[in-house]
Design a protein around this motif. Structure first.
Motif, PDB file in Angstrom:
ATOM      1  N   ALA A 298       0.819  -1.212   0.000  1.00  0.00           N
ATOM      2  CA  ALA A 298       0.000   0.000   0.000  1.00  0.00           C
ATOM      3  C   ALA A 298       0.854   1.263   0.000  1.00  0.00           C
ATOM      4  CB  ALA A 298      -0.935  -0.010   1.210  1.00  0.00           C
ATOM      5  N   GLY A 299       2.167   1.120  -0.140  1.00  0.00           N
ATOM      6  CA  GLY A 299       3.054   2.277  -0.209  1.00  0.00           C
ATOM      7  C   GLY A 299       3.547   2.760   1.128  1.00  0.00           C
ATOM      8  N   ILE A 300       3.402   1.941   2.160  1.00  0.00           N
ATOM      9  CA  ILE A 300       3.844   2.313   3.506  1.00  0.00           C
ATOM     10  C   ILE A 300       5.227   1.717   3.749  1.00  0.00           C
ATOM     11  CG2 ILE A 300       3.364   1.957   5.964  1.00  0.00           C
ATOM     12  CD1 ILE A 300       0.340   2.009   5.109  1.00  0.00           C
ATOM     13  N   ASP A 301       6.142   2.537   4.217  1.00  0.00           N
ATOM     14  CA  ASP A 301       7.522   2.104   4.439  1.00  0.00           C
ATOM     15  C   ASP A 301       7.661   1.462   5.817  1.00  0.00           C
ATOM     16  OD1 ASP A 301       8.816   3.490   2.008  1.00  0.00           O
ATOM     17  OD2 ASP A 301       7.753   5.128   3.002  1.00  0.00           O
ATOM     18  N   VAL A 302       8.311   0.306   5.866  1.00  0.00           N
ATOM     19  CA  VAL A 302       8.526  -0.421   7.114  1.00  0.00           C
ATOM     20  C   VAL A 302      10.024  -0.579   7.334  1.00  0.00           C
ATOM     21  CG1 VAL A 302       8.066  -2.542   8.396  1.00  0.00           C
ATOM     22  CG2 VAL A 302       6.331  -1.641   6.817  1.00  0.00           C
ATOM     23  N   VAL A 303      10.506  -0.074   8.466  1.00  0.00           N
ATOM     24  CA  VAL A 303      11.939  -0.049   8.773  1.00  0.00           C
ATOM     25  C   VAL A 303      12.190  -0.886  10.018  1.00  0.00           C
ATOM     26  CG1 VAL A 303      13.939   1.446   9.180  1.00  0.00           C
ATOM     27  CG2 VAL A 303      12.001   2.299   7.827  1.00  0.00           C
ATOM     28  N   PHE A 304      13.202  -1.737   9.974  1.00  0.00           N
ATOM     29  CA  PHE A 304      13.534  -2.618  11.098  1.00  0.00           C
ATOM     30  C   PHE A 304      14.997  -2.482  11.485  1.00  0.00           C
ATOM     31  CE2 PHE A 304       9.585  -4.947  10.759  1.00  0.00           C
ATOM     32  CZ  PHE A 304       9.445  -5.567  12.003  1.00  0.00           C
ATOM     33  N   ALA A 305      15.256  -2.572  12.784  1.00  0.00           N
ATOM     34  CA  ALA A 305      16.627  -2.737  13.270  1.00  0.00           C
ATOM     35  C   ALA A 305      17.144  -4.099  12.823  1.00  0.00           C
ATOM     36  CB  ALA A 305      16.646  -2.645  14.793  1.00  0.00           C
ATOM     37  N   GLY A 306      18.450  -4.176  12.605  1.00  0.00           N
ATOM     38  CA  GLY A 306      19.030  -5.462  12.231  1.00  0.00           C
ATOM     39  C   GLY A 306      19.075  -6.390  13.429  1.00  0.00           C
ATOM     40  N   SER A 307      20.096  -6.264  14.240  1.00  0.00           N
ATOM     41  CA  SER A 307      20.251  -7.067  15.454  1.00  0.00           C
ATOM     42  C   SER A 307      21.458  -6.533  16.202  1.00  0.00           C
ATOM     43  CB  SER A 307      20.456  -8.544  15.114  1.00  0.00           C
ATOM     44  OG  SER A 307      20.928  -9.273  16.227  1.00  0.00           O
ATOM     45  N   ASN A 308      21.469  -6.719  17.501  1.00  0.00           N
ATOM     46  CA  ASN A 308      22.614  -6.316  18.315  1.00  0.00           C
ATOM     47  C   ASN A 308      23.452  -7.515  18.734  1.00  0.00           C
ATOM     48  OD1 ASN A 308      21.979  -3.641  18.147  1.00  0.00           O
ATOM     49  ND2 ASN A 308      20.990  -3.533  20.144  1.00  0.00           N
ATOM     50  N   CYS A 309      23.517  -8.505  17.863  1.00  0.00           N
ATOM     51  CA  CYS A 309      24.325  -9.691  18.137  1.00  0.00           C
ATOM     52  C   CYS A 309      25.580  -9.701  17.273  1.00  0.00           C
ATOM     53  CB  CYS A 309      23.497 -10.956  17.913  1.00  0.00           C
ATOM     54  SG  CYS A 309      22.100 -11.145  19.051  1.00  0.00           S
ATOM     55  N   GLY A 310      26.205  -8.529  17.134  1.00  0.00           N
ATOM     56  CA  GLY A 310      27.454  -8.443  16.392  1.00  0.00           C
ATOM     57  C   GLY A 310      28.572  -9.210  17.081  1.00  0.00           C
ATOM     58  N   PRO A 311      29.531  -9.745  16.329  1.00  0.00           N
ATOM     59  CA  PRO A 311      30.538 -10.646  16.903  1.00  0.00           C
ATOM     60  C   PRO A 311      31.475  -9.994  17.910  1.00  0.00           C
ATOM     61  CG  PRO A 311      31.055 -10.124  14.619  1.00  0.00           C
ATOM     62  CD  PRO A 311      29.676  -9.617  14.875  1.00  0.00           C
ATOM     63  N   GLU A 312      31.764  -8.702  17.777  1.00  0.00           N
ATOM     64  CA  GLU A 312      32.715  -8.068  18.690  1.00  0.00           C
ATOM     65  C   GLU A 312      32.098  -7.733  20.040  1.00  0.00           C
ATOM     66  OE1 GLU A 312      33.852  -7.174  14.474  1.00  0.00           O
ATOM     67  OE2 GLU A 312      32.027  -7.042  15.666  1.00  0.00           O
ATOM     68  N   CYS A 313      30.809  -7.491  20.071  1.00  0.00           N
ATOM     69  CA  CYS A 313      30.185  -7.036  21.315  1.00  0.00           C
ATOM     70  C   CYS A 313      28.699  -7.405  21.341  1.00  0.00           C
ATOM     71  CB  CYS A 313      30.356  -5.523  21.438  1.00  0.00           C
ATOM     72  SG  CYS A 313      29.662  -4.804  22.933  1.00  0.00           S
ATOM     73  N   PRO A 314      28.377  -8.687  21.334  1.00  0.00           N
ATOM     74  CA  PRO A 314      26.969  -9.078  21.312  1.00  0.00           C
ATOM     75  C   PRO A 314      26.274  -8.761  22.627  1.00  0.00           C
ATOM     76  CG  PRO A 314      28.344 -11.009  21.648  1.00  0.00           C
ATOM     77  CD  PRO A 314      29.280  -9.850  21.381  1.00  0.00           C
ATOM     78  N   SER A 315      25.015  -8.377  22.548  1.00  0.00           N
ATOM     79  CA  SER A 315      24.238  -8.170  23.764  1.00  0.00           C
ATOM     80  C   SER A 315      24.052  -9.498  24.500  1.00  0.00           C
ATOM     81  CB  SER A 315      22.870  -7.582  23.416  1.00  0.00           C
ATOM     82  OG  SER A 315      23.012  -6.287  22.868  1.00  0.00           O
ATOM     83  N   ALA A 316      23.874  -9.416  25.812  1.00  0.00           N
ATOM     84  CA  ALA A 316      23.790 -10.628  26.635  1.00  0.00           C
ATOM     85  C   ALA A 316      22.699 -11.594  26.184  1.00  0.00           C
ATOM     86  CB  ALA A 316      23.592 -10.232  28.099  1.00  0.00           C
ATOM     87  N   PRO A 317      21.480 -11.122  25.804  1.00  0.00           N
ATOM     88  CA  PRO A 317      20.441 -12.081  25.399  1.00  0.00           C
ATOM     89  C   PRO A 317      20.767 -12.864  24.141  1.00  0.00           C
ATOM     90  CG  PRO A 317      19.475  -9.941  25.951  1.00  0.00           C
ATOM     91  CD  PRO A 317      20.949  -9.747  25.873  1.00  0.00           C
ATOM     92  N   CYS A 318      21.822 -12.475  23.411  1.00  0.00           N
ATOM     93  CA  CYS A 318      22.211 -13.221  22.212  1.00  0.00           C
ATOM     94  C   CYS A 318      22.807 -14.579  22.559  1.00  0.00           C
ATOM     95  CB  CYS A 318      23.231 -12.430  21.393  1.00  0.00           C
ATOM     96  SG  CYS A 318      22.674 -10.788  20.883  1.00  0.00           S
ATOM     97  N   LEU A 319      23.204 -14.737  23.844  1.00  0.00           N
ATOM     98  CA  LEU A 319      23.812 -15.984  24.317  1.00  0.00           C
ATOM     99  C   LEU A 319      25.019 -16.374  23.466  1.00  0.00           C
ATOM    100  CD1 LEU A 319      20.585 -18.053  25.120  1.00  0.00           C
ATOM    101  CD2 LEU A 319      21.910 -16.558  26.638  1.00  0.00           C
ATOM    102  N   LYS A 320      25.765 -15.350  23.029  1.00  0.00           N
ATOM    103  CA  LYS A 320      26.999 -15.511  22.254  1.00  0.00           C
ATOM    104  C   LYS A 320      26.766 -16.085  20.857  1.00  0.00           C
ATOM    105  CE  LYS A 320      29.935 -15.988  26.337  1.00  0.00           C
ATOM    106  NZ  LYS A 320      30.983 -16.780  27.015  1.00  0.00           N
ATOM    107  N   ARG A 321      25.526 -16.151  20.420  1.00  0.00           N
ATOM    108  CA  ARG A 321      25.231 -16.601  19.062  1.00  0.00           C
ATOM    109  C   ARG A 321      25.299 -15.374  18.141  1.00  0.00           C
ATOM    110  NH1 ARG A 321      21.159 -16.946  15.333  1.00  0.00           N
ATOM    111  NH2 ARG A 321      21.017 -18.882  14.117  1.00  0.00           N
ATOM    112  N   VAL A 322      26.302 -15.319  17.254  1.00  0.00           N
ATOM    113  CA  VAL A 322      26.550 -14.111  16.471  1.00  0.00           C
ATOM    114  C   VAL A 322      26.474 -14.347  14.965  1.00  0.00           C
ATOM    115  CG1 VAL A 322      27.940 -13.066  18.292  1.00  0.00           C
ATOM    116  CG2 VAL A 322      29.054 -14.484  16.555  1.00  0.00           C
ATOM    117  N   THR A 323      26.137 -15.546  14.535  1.00  0.00           N
ATOM    118  CA  THR A 323      25.947 -15.802  13.102  1.00  0.00           C
ATOM    119  C   THR A 323      24.463 -16.004  12.834  1.00  0.00           C
ATOM    120  OG1 THR A 323      26.273 -18.191  13.420  1.00  0.00           O
ATOM    121  CG2 THR A 323      28.216 -16.867  12.870  1.00  0.00           C
TER     122      THR A 323
END
Length: 455
Positions: A298-323
């Motif tokens: 319908a022409g509406i733009d939807v924007v999403f964050a990627g993820s904060n599970c980057g390999p150098e500094c993953p957030s704790a809830p990622c449980l060290k899963r970075v791939t």
């Protein structure tokens, strides 16, 4: 379900049900922001199943893989199927059935705001972000978000805090905002926090935009005091947007809508087991995608964050899963997915690299936007607006600025994503698309020139 089936526990799920008068009335109540409890009490379910009466019923519409989507399929009186939230018994093995009473079972996976590492100092301020985005050039060409709505799908906005930081209250459309049925606070009067941060960051590039407060992530089960929400709450919120922006036509005074989503699922263990047909994280046929596609078509733009599970500094809830850390709706082809960098152009270590989880679109993230700067001060005077959350909100503001003139008719949502990819500043280890920055760092002025909005 027979009463004598051995039970080892229960599981909350989304459940497909055929239309009946009770579900039609319940959906109508949800659309009118009224309680659906009365009507849900009239819907019959098998023994051992408990309906969430506050959730109500949401028209399911067409399947997510169908090319053509008729918006009217989401009208309560036209939909042949509805989604309800239910708690179902599971047997001793803990195995979740694929269907129950003839209806498909889908994951109501836990989602959270995209938190980030708190140890690093902020890099720059929102003034630096404005400089990097050339917001002065946008404003000189009338691209300030006027007449454009930005829906902040998060935990809620504090208008008072925004007014203090901005020096004047921003525009907020209460009538076009939505809250889960169990939320007492009204639009614009939620606690200062993650949603307020996202609203502030979205206004960096689009200061005249109209905010819509959509605190879907504030929905919690009884007794659940975590920051988690559910996919079910996101479905409720998106269906509300469909009713207001697609079924009813666009609200008076607002020409375009951008939906900002600074949330995601952190780990596959929070979802159904691998291989279940109702799983969310790697399933392009989860029903949530139908709602996303309906808005974007319908022409509406939807924007999403990627993820904060980057390999150098993953957030704790990622449980060290970075791939494969970009999962679920964050990896849908219809949405613009953001990575994060500092105002100096350095990729942030918590920003997830592509590719996303197997089974979803391979070219994610799409682009990168600025994050980790002093901005909203929603956490403290010294805490950065951080994570791919802030990057997502900044990007949503850039899209809103471009939509001031670039209405959906000449520029589709898919075309907007493509333009933002093509005009991004190439960054990272190569001068081409890469898994760290996607197609590069967002450049709204160059996108505006490509669209013919800026000389």
């Amino acid at each position: 379900m027979a009463r004598n089936v051995p039970q080892s526990g229960f599981r909350r799920v989304l459940w497909e049900r055929p239309a009946d008068p009770a579900l039609v009335r319940a959906a109508g109540s949800v659309a009118a922001r009224e309680s659906p409890r009365r009507w849900m009490g009239e819907h019959q379910v098998p023994d051992g199943v408990t309906l969430d009466r506050d959730f109500g019923a949401i028209p399911l519409g067409p399947g997510p893989a169908e090319r053509a989507i008729s918006p009217m399929a989401f009208h309560p009186r036209q939909s042949a199927r509805f989604l309800v939230r239910a708690t179902i018994p599971v047997g001793p093995s803990g195995e979740i059935p694929a269907t129950l009473d003839g209806g498909a079972i889908y994951s109501d996976a836990e989602i959270r705001t995209t938190l980030t590492c708190g140890s690093s100092r902020p890099v720059g301020t929102e003034a630096d972000v404005r400089t990097r985005l050339d917001t002065g050039v946008l404003a000189q060409n009338g691209l300030d978000g006027r007449g454009v709505a930005i829906a902040i799908v998060d935990v809620g906005i504090s208008l008072a805090r925004l007014s203090t930081r901005l020096g004047a209250p921003p525009l907020l459309d209460v009538d076009q905002s939505w809250s889960p049925p169990n939320i007492v606070s009204v639009p614009g009067r939620h606690r200062v926090g993650h949603g307020t941060m996202c609203a502030f960051d979205a206004l960096v590039a689009a200061p005249k935009a109209t905010l819509l407060d959509i605190p879907a992530l504030a929905a919690r089960s009884a007794g659940d005091h975590t920051a988690a929400g559910t996919i079910g709450a996101a479905i409720q919120a998106y269906w509300f947007l469909i009713t207001r922006w697609v079924l009813d036509g666009r609200p008076a005074g607002l020409s375009s809508l951008v939906v900002s989503n600074s949330w995601g699922i952190y780990h596959p263990s929070l979802d159904f087991p691998a291989g279940h047909p109702g799983r969310y994280v790697d399933n392009p046929n989860h029903p949530f995608r139908s709602y996303v596609r309906t808005l974007t078509l319908a022409g509406i733009d939807v924007v999403f964050a990627g993820s904060n599970c980057g390999p150098e500094c993953p957030s704790a809830p990622c449980l060290k899963r970075v791939t494969g850390a970009i999962m679920g709706a964050n990896a849908y082809p219809e949405v613009l997915t953001l990575a994060a960098c500092t105002v100096t152009g350095e990729r942030l270590g918590y920003s997830a690299k592509g590719p996303p989880i197997a089974g979803m679109m391979t070219e994610k993230p799409d682009v990168t936007a600025y994050s980790h700067f002093l901005g909203s001060l929603s956490q403290s005077r010294f805490t950065a607006d951080a994570g791919t959350s802030a990057a997502c909100a900044v990007a949503a503001g850039c899209v809103a600025a471009l939509r001031t003139v670039a209405t959906p008719t000449p520029t589709s949502a898919a075309a907007m994503v493509q333009v933002l990819r093509e005009t991004a500043l190439r960054a990272g280890p190569t001068n081409e698309r890469n898994e760290e920055f996607g197609f590069g760092i967002l450049r709204p002025v160059e996108a505006g020139r490509s669209l013919g909005l800026i000389p």
